[in-house]
Design a protein around this motif. Structure first.
Motif, PDB file in Angstrom:
ATOM      1  N   ALA A   1       6.668  -7.553   2.495  1.00  0.00           N
ATOM      2  CA  ALA A   1       8.088  -7.920   2.474  1.00  0.00           C
ATOM      3  C   ALA A   1       9.001  -6.701   2.564  1.00  0.00           C
ATOM      4  O   ALA A   1      10.068  -6.758   3.157  1.00  0.00           O
ATOM      5  N   LEU A   2       8.569  -5.574   2.003  1.00  0.00           N
ATOM      6  CA  LEU A   2       9.437  -4.397   1.942  1.00  0.00           C
ATOM      7  C   LEU A   2       9.098  -3.342   2.990  1.00  0.00           C
ATOM      8  O   LEU A   2       9.560  -2.214   2.908  1.00  0.00           O
ATOM      9  N   LYS A   3       8.268  -3.722   3.959  1.00  0.00           N
ATOM     10  CA  LYS A   3       7.909  -2.740   4.974  1.00  0.00           C
ATOM     11  C   LYS A   3       8.721  -2.947   6.245  1.00  0.00           C
ATOM     12  O   LYS A   3       8.630  -3.989   6.884  1.00  0.00           O
ATOM     13  N   GLY A   4       9.510  -1.947   6.570  1.00  0.00           N
ATOM     14  CA  GLY A   4      10.235  -1.980   7.831  1.00  0.00           C
ATOM     15  C   GLY A   4       9.462  -1.178   8.856  1.00  0.00           C
ATOM     16  O   GLY A   4       8.371  -0.675   8.575  1.00  0.00           O
ATOM     17  N   GLU A   5      10.036  -1.049  10.033  1.00  0.00           N
ATOM     18  CA  GLU A   5       9.346  -0.284  11.047  1.00  0.00           C
ATOM     19  C   GLU A   5       9.639   1.201  10.872  1.00  0.00           C
ATOM     20  O   GLU A   5       8.744   2.031  10.900  1.00  0.00           O
ATOM     21  N   LYS A   6      10.925   1.518  10.655  1.00  0.00           N
ATOM     22  CA  LYS A   6      11.316   2.919  10.527  1.00  0.00           C
ATOM     23  C   LYS A   6      11.194   3.409   9.100  1.00  0.00           C
ATOM     24  O   LYS A   6      10.954   4.577   8.849  1.00  0.00           O
ATOM     25  N   ILE A   7      11.383   2.524   8.164  1.00  0.00           N
ATOM     26  CA  ILE A   7      11.370   2.933   6.761  1.00  0.00           C
ATOM     27  C   ILE A   7      10.786   1.812   5.913  1.00  0.00           C
ATOM     28  O   ILE A   7      10.891   0.637   6.269  1.00  0.00           O
ATOM     29  N   LYS A   8      10.144   2.214   4.850  1.00  0.00           N
ATOM     30  CA  LYS A   8       9.529   1.238   3.950  1.00  0.00           C
ATOM     31  C   LYS A   8      10.049   1.468   2.540  1.00  0.00           C
ATOM     32  O   LYS A   8      10.442   2.585   2.206  1.00  0.00           O
ATOM     33  N   GLY A   9      10.057   0.427   1.768  1.00  0.00           N
ATOM     34  CA  GLY A   9      10.562   0.528   0.403  1.00  0.00           C
ATOM     35  C   GLY A   9       9.685   1.418  -0.463  1.00  0.00           C
ATOM     36  O   GLY A   9       8.652   1.931  -0.038  1.00  0.00           O
ATOM     37  N   LEU A  10      10.131   1.593  -1.693  1.00  0.00           N
ATOM     38  CA  LEU A  10       9.430   2.470  -2.617  1.00  0.00           C
ATOM     39  C   LEU A  10       8.661   1.608  -3.622  1.00  0.00           C
ATOM     40  O   LEU A  10       9.218   0.671  -4.170  1.00  0.00           O
ATOM     41  N   ALA A  11       7.369   1.944  -3.827  1.00  0.00           N
ATOM     42  CA  ALA A  11       6.597   1.216  -4.834  1.00  0.00           C
ATOM     43  C   ALA A  11       6.513   2.077  -6.089  1.00  0.00           C
ATOM     44  O   ALA A  11       6.133   3.239  -6.016  1.00  0.00           O
ATOM     45  N   LEU A  12       6.887   1.523  -7.205  1.00  0.00           N
ATOM     46  CA  LEU A  12       6.734   2.258  -8.463  1.00  0.00           C
ATOM     47  C   LEU A  12       6.573   1.266  -9.598  1.00  0.00           C
ATOM     48  O   LEU A  12       7.222   0.240  -9.646  1.00  0.00           O
TER      49      LEU A  12
END
Lengths: 447, 398
Positions: B166-177
């Motif tokens: 859900a949080l993965k884009g093509e140019k940028i992906k979200g942060l997992a913490l």
């Protein structure tokens, strides 16, 4: 970047066409030409291919299944899922030791291409054997065999594809994902070809044709009419040159560069088509091309988690001692064999890398050498009953390093280890700016 | 602390990480686009049984189809004359009574898929059921909101160790913490920090540039989030389980003013084929207890008015129970939106129709992408068409 020397070319080739080099191979290849190394890779296997198996015999027959109690059936299903995981491990092991790494690499490619999630271990074994057996052969043989694999028939609901109520799932993916690609067929083509595959089914672990539910009527597919069966549809799809282009582009992006080069792909696709879809020949053309070794194509692919996992074992003189490790690593990094996310396979490329997977990859060698703790926990998989060796966060990953060989490999090395290490681990000259990076990393205590 | 003062201070404390080109600028430029509104998503993995969550306690079909699993009318926490919450959702009921909860019934999509993985994929990518997308809907939001300068992974945070599609884009992906401090510590080795500064040594479309850039984003976002979030410590006691800890982390981030727009978290175990009741009770209780504290925490800090919390599951379960006192995979389900803004609360639409089923399954009446479109437009203030590809009618909500 300067062009590659002979050893670096071999290194690059083995990174792409195989699964990396072991220390011993690297030593051997210092004295060889890239041509010889390539010939070694392409040389057909002498012995016939033995299937990988974790269970023998046949799955229970319909009668046996009927006589089972519900708990017995559930137990059987649970066992089967566990055995599919064992098969995952068996294949990993085979890949890491195989004398025919290119065949395994291509089978791995086809697993992603013909993505499915077998839950029945007999189906999984048969599907894997088909992938490996036809990996480097004619695409038509592979496609036809896959279309008859129980794993695929089940995954794409062809078991329910009957004359009275056609199921279009297989027909749609056949064209959209397996051969032509989106935009090269019509909805009508899907409907009509689905009818041609009615009755393609399985019993136990074997393909059967149920003539009673097959639609023998006239179908109109891609402008032609006739009483077509599934084989006819596949033949017509292969007659379409778009299939060669689609497959060549995907193979190019897997082996050469994520960014397709249309002119090269067009020329490769023409030969591929002319050769009757000879996969081995297409690969040979790619690996023989000068541009394959051009600096723009070197060091530009992100290893998938399985490639990364195998590469670690080869590079680091390492073997996993217990199954937790490789299963956990596959899960954290997002690629479990026999469990692609959907029929489109793994997204791949840059999609492998996000903040979490990148940190994990950077840290994994330390974890393997027991210099760092495992700090990551994988998500709960709600519908898979957990097996004893599938901890969400194992205590440690048990790995064994061949200390004797490591010592032997580096005994005669000068104090300054990192230059030869970089030579061994990287397939291209180390850019100037990276020396200080290594200098810094070298003197640092483990975190 | 004023933003500028904060930046100055953290530039000193985390020297090195903040020197990544463009990072300071990116932070500053976001000021203008910042509207302070936040979306929190709680994913119930495994397919929650919606009919035993929001119970149609006057419906004969419900009691007929679930002879041993139905919740009796005397036990439910009534929302109106026909629907009541599962008694395990006491905390949620309190929030409902205070006017913070909207309940949307019959949410789903055409040609539903009953595989967990596939259906979750569909929800996370906002695809059609015959379409395969390799980016998530929130990932595409990230892509679209970082024109040219994609360095703010922390715009969307998943409170977990690994990142969902859900949080993965093509140019940028979200942060997992999972924990801001843990991620910060993990990114503080001098070697990593040094590596993180090497992005500029590669051409922009180069794969290695992408790797270095992802590392740089991670190191700088981790530092920013940690420094900022530690300025607020929740005084509430959250229940001691994973979801409780995750929501506490989110509350501390929101209340400290971290400029994350989207938070994502999940609670697994809803796949209740066998002996459903104790399992579902335990999970709903965990959710309900945690969400009650969470909402209170946000409210005390006057942030509830800016926040919408969406809770969903990849599918509901079949109307009829099975022979093992459980339920099997179904289709349409309910979605909760918890919020403190002006949006109306209560039961948003008609209750499930148990007499008009599709082979034993509920029919959907609200496409989940209409909810996404509404949240994108009203909460994230972003053109939903750019994220969802096609047009979805907004809900009359919010």
């Amino acid at each position: 970047m300067p062009s590659l020397n002979e050893t670096q070319k071999i290194h690059h080739l083995y990174g792409r066409a195989a699964w990396g080099l072991t220390w011993a191979q690297w030593q051997d290849f210092q004295k060889q030409s890239p041509e010889k190394a390539l010939n070694d890779l392409l040389k057909p296997a002498k012995a016939s291919l033995l299937p990988l198996k974790v269970v023998e015999g046949e799955p229970p027959s319909l009668v046996e299944l009927r006589d089972m109690s519900k708990p017995e059936r559930q137990e059987m299903l649970k066992n089967s899922r566990k055995q599919v995981v064992m098969l995952n491990l068996a294949w990993l092991k085979e890949i890491s030791q195989s004398p025919h790494p290119l065949r395994e690499k291509m089978a791995f490619f086809w697993h992603d291409h013909f993505a499915c999630q077998p839950k029945n271990v007999y189906h999984a074994q048969s599907y894997l054997q088909t992938l490996r057996q036809h990996a480097l052969g004619k695409f038509e043989d592979l496609l036809l065999a896959i279309a008859k694999e129980p794993a695929m028939l089940q995954f794409l609901n062809n078991q329910q594809n009957r004359k009275a109520s056609p199921n279009e799932n297989f027909a749609r993916e056949l064209m959209e994902l397996f051969t032509l690609g989106r935009g090269h067929y019509t909805e009508q083509d899907i409907k009509e070809s689905a009818r041609a595959f009615t009755g393609w089914a399985f019993e136990g672990a074997n393909y059967i044709f149920r003539s009673r539910v097959h639609d023998y009527g006239t179908k109109t597919f891609m402008g032609k009419s006739g009483n077509f069966g599934g084989e006819d549809i596949i033949r017509m799809i292969l007659e379409n040159r778009q299939t060669a282009t689609y497959l060549t582009e995907k193979i190019y992006r897997f082996f050469v560069h994520e960014r397709p080069n249309p002119a090269r792909i067009q020329s490769l696709a023409q030969s591929f088509y002319a050769s009757g879809y000879d996969i081995g020949q297409l690969l040979s053309s790619i690996f023989n091309a000068e541009w394959f070794y051009a600096s723009e194509n070197v060091g530009q692919l992100i290893k998938s988690p399985v490639e990364y996992l195998i590469g670690l074992q080869k590079n680091l003189f390492m073997q996993f001692v217990s199954p937790e490790g490789p299963i956990f690593i596959q899960k954290v990094l997002g690629q479990m064999l026999f469990n692609p996310p959907n029929v489109a396979g793994w997204p791949g490329g840059r999609a492998w890398i996000d903040s979490s997977t990148l940190l994990f990859r950077l840290r994994l060698p330390e974890v393997l050498y027991r210099l760092a703790e495992i700090e990551v926990e994988v998500k709960d998989e709600s519908d898979v009953e957990k097996m004893d060796f599938q901890a969400n966060r194992p205590q440690r990953i048990q790995a064994q390093f061949d200390q004797a060989r490591i010592q032997q490999a580096w005994a005669s090395r000068p104090e300054n280890l990192y230059a030869p290490l970089a030579d061994y681990l990287l397939n291209r000259p180390l850019p100037q700016y990276q020396s200080p990076v290594l200098e810094r990393l070298r003197g640092l205590p483990p975190q | 602390m004023k933003r500028r003062a904060f930046l100055k201070q953290s530039a000193l404390t985390t020297a090195g990480t903040m020197l990544i080109p463009g990072f300071l600028k990116a932070l500053e430029s976001k000021k203008a686009s910042q509207n302070g509104k936040i979306l929190v998503i709680i994913q119930w993995s495994g397919g929650n049984d919606g009919l035993n969550t929001v119970i149609p306690f006057r419906n004969d079909v419900y009691y007929r189809e679930r002879p041993r699993l139905a919740v009796s009318g005397t036990e439910v926490l009534p929302l109106n004359d026909e629907l009541g919450l599962n008694p395990a959702l006491l905390g949620l009921k309190k929030l409902y009574d205070q006017g913070f909860v909207s309940l949307i019934n019959n949410v789903g999509y055409p040609n539903p898929d009953r595989s967990h993985f596939r259906s979750m994929d569909i929800w996370q990518t906002a695809s059609r059921s015959d379409e395969y997308l390799s980016t998530g809907w929130l990932g595409r939001f990230l892509d679209a909101s970082c024109a040219g300068n994609c360095q703010n992974a922390h715009l969307a945070v998943e409170v977990d160790d690994t990142l969902s599609l859900a949080l993965k884009g093509e140019k940028i992906k979200g942060l997992a913490l999972k924990d801001t401090e843990k991620l910060y510590r993990a990114t503080q080795s001098p070697g990593l920090k040094f590596l993180a500064q090497q992005a500029h040594t590669h051409p922009e479309d180069d794969t290695q540039h992408y790797l270095y850039k992802t590392l740089a984003e991670t190191v700088s976002s981790a530092a920013y989030v940690y420094e900022k979030a530690k300025t607020y410590r929740s005084r509430y006691t959250y229940p001691n389980h994973a979801l409780g800890r995750q929501l506490k982390t989110i509350a501390e981030m929101i209340n400290s003013g971290v400029d994350t727009r989207v938070y994502y978290t999940s609670l697994g175990g809803f796949d209740t084929h066998v002996n459903q009741k104790p399992q579902q009770d335990r999970l709903l209780t965990a959710y309900s207890e945690a969400i009650e504290v969470f909402v209170q925490d946000l409210r005390d800090n006057d942030r509830l008015k800016d926040t919408v919390i969406m809770t969903f599951s990849e599918f509901g379960r079949r109307v009829a129970q099975n022979a093992s006192n459980g339920t099997d995979h179904g289709t349409a389900n309910n979605v909760f939106l918890i919020h403190g803004g002006k949006a109306q609360a209560g039961i948003f639409n008609e209750m499930p129709n148990l007499s008009d089923l599709d082979e034993g399954d509920l029919k959907f009446t609200v496409d989940f992408r209409r909810i996404y479109a509404t949240l994108l437009q009203k909460q994230l203030q972003f053109d939903p068409g750019k994220i969802l590809g096609s047009h979805f009618e907004l809900l009359k909500w919010g």
